[in-house]
Design an enzyme around this catalytic site. Sequence first.
Site, PDB file in Angstrom:
ATOM      1  N   ILE A   1      -2.533  -3.065  -3.952  1.00  0.00           N
ATOM      2  CA  ILE A   1      -2.860  -4.247  -4.736  1.00  0.00           C
ATOM      3  C   ILE A   1      -3.871  -5.082  -3.961  1.00  0.00           C
ATOM      4  O   ILE A   1      -3.632  -5.431  -2.802  1.00  0.00           O
ATOM      5  CB  ILE A   1      -1.597  -5.096  -5.005  1.00  0.00           C
ATOM      6  CG1 ILE A   1      -0.566  -4.306  -5.801  1.00  0.00           C
ATOM      7  CG2 ILE A   1      -1.951  -6.392  -5.717  1.00  0.00           C
ATOM      8  CD1 ILE A   1       0.803  -4.973  -5.885  1.00  0.00           C
TER       9      ILE A   1
ATOM     10  N   PRO B   1       0.807  -1.220   0.000  1.00  0.00           N
ATOM     11  CA  PRO B   1       0.000   0.000   0.000  1.00  0.00           C
ATOM     12  C   PRO B   1       0.841   1.271   0.000  1.00  0.00           C
ATOM     13  O   PRO B   1       1.908   1.325   0.610  1.00  0.00           O
ATOM     14  CB  PRO B   1      -0.797  -0.102   1.296  1.00  0.00           C
ATOM     15  CG  PRO B   1      -0.717  -1.524   1.703  1.00  0.00           C
ATOM     16  CD  PRO B   1       0.586  -2.029   1.191  1.00  0.00           C
TER      17      PRO B   1
ATOM     18  N   LYS C   1      -2.356  -5.577   5.803  1.00  0.00           N
ATOM     19  CA  LYS C   1      -1.028  -5.750   5.203  1.00  0.00           C
ATOM     20  C   LYS C   1       0.035  -5.559   6.279  1.00  0.00           C
ATOM     21  O   LYS C   1      -0.182  -4.811   7.237  1.00  0.00           O
ATOM     22  CB  LYS C   1      -0.798  -4.712   4.090  1.00  0.00           C
ATOM     23  CG  LYS C   1      -1.774  -4.790   2.937  1.00  0.00           C
ATOM     24  CD  LYS C   1      -1.415  -5.894   1.987  1.00  0.00           C
ATOM     25  CE  LYS C   1      -2.279  -5.833   0.730  1.00  0.00           C
ATOM     26  NZ  LYS C   1      -1.839  -6.759  -0.278  1.00  0.00           N
TER      27      LYS C   1
END
Length: 118
Positions: free
Chosen positions: A65, A2, A33
């Site tokens: 993503i 990110p 994440k």
Amino acid sequence: MPFLELETSLPAGRLPPGLALELCNAAADILGKPAERVNVTVRSGLPMVLSGSGEPCAQLLVSSIGVVGSAEQNQRHSARFFDFLTAQLGLGPERIVIRFYPLEPWQIGKNRTVMTFL
């Protein structure tokens, strides 16, 4: 991986110490994440207009993503980012806007290649 970019018209002196690291940790939790993969930039003291007003404001750009690609995902993320930002910046939610950008692995370069091959 990110990427978060927080832009605000607030002067640097009005931002809490360690805001970038706090945003990194919050984003890791919100997006699921590892913090080691989160990248944060904070820009303060910018001339900004939000909703036709020059009152203090902020905008957060979130690119990643696989975790910002649907309305349902972003609705959950938005609520949590707003909670964090209103608490940290002392702004009302009407003075903050968030933009989400889904990324593909081939759009991020790292270690002389792209994430597709890592």
